[in-house]
Design an enzyme around this catalytic site. Sequence first.
Site, PDB file in Angstrom:
ATOM      1  CB  SER A   1      -0.918  -0.009   1.227  1.00 18.61           C
ATOM      2  OG  SER A   1      -1.813  -1.089   1.169  1.00 18.61           O
TER       3      SER A   1
ATOM      4  CE  LYS B   1       1.255   2.523   4.796  1.00 21.87           C
ATOM      5  NZ  LYS B   1       0.892   1.739   3.583  1.00 21.87           N
TER       6      LYS B   1
ATOM      7  CE  LYS C   1      -5.467  -1.191   0.845  1.00 23.49           C
ATOM      8  NZ  LYS C   1      -4.359  -2.153   0.931  1.00 23.49           N
TER       9      LYS C   1
END
Length: 295
Positions: free
Chosen positions: A97, A240, A171
């Site tokens: 990711s 994150k 994503k």
Amino acid sequence: MMTTLAFLGLGAMGDPMAAHLATHARAHGHRVLVWNRTHAKAGAHARAHGTQAATLTEVAAADVIFTCLPTSAEVDEVMSQMRPHLRPGATWVDCTSGHPDAATRQAAELAALGVTFLDAPVSGGTVGAQQGRLTVMVGGDAAALEAVRPHLAFAGKVVHVGGTGAGFAVKAVNNALLGVTLWATGEGLAVLGRAGVNLGAALDVINASSGRSNASENLIPQRVLTREFPATFALGLLAKDAGIAVDLTQGVQGSAPVLAQVAALLRAAQHVVGAHEDHTAALKLIEAMNAKEIR
């Protein structure tokens, strides 16, 4: 002709993904090399699934290289060590990711070596990885995707979403939306709990009504009300990803104040609750704010 496939990163997601790749390889006469920062884990995977534990130099010579690492920074690290040994004509499929900006830079660096880069993060959690039913969102050259599509043995759905970096962008926004629904539902339930409402009954209503989401239908009943918080997807990684969505917003000069606010709240929860706790444990911060457990 035998194709050599390499898989780097045998964490909670990568381990079962590489196992599916190994099953595919055996069926088609290919071989799979695996690498992990902890070499013992690569050895264990080799013994369990018939893969071959390898060094970074060895995996660099593969025809198709898969990475599934925590962040783009770790991908940069292994890429720098592998660069002198990469084979022109190979394809690097990054299931991390990662950050869209990193994808653009990494793709350009690899292109200079004759290697094609696809950003191909996955969604579906550890259960999806174990079942081989992950959704893969792919950015980069469509023809390159078609060439490696047969090797995406861990996927239930593969979608080409655009050029380089588009996979990482989708994503990040997808996970930011996960954070939004998880956080908002947690706030609502904390308020209802303070009002004396039975939260199981409240969720029955919500899940039959317009407020339902994956958070209300699955995550909160299975992980929060039970107080189990099983460590599958780390809170620090969700924070994150939400932060990447904020970076993306700024990069395109967009306006997404809700995403930005939730990203900040998730970062706070990471610091207070713990980065390695399950992402659903973010709701423990809401509980502290309301002096009420969600149970």
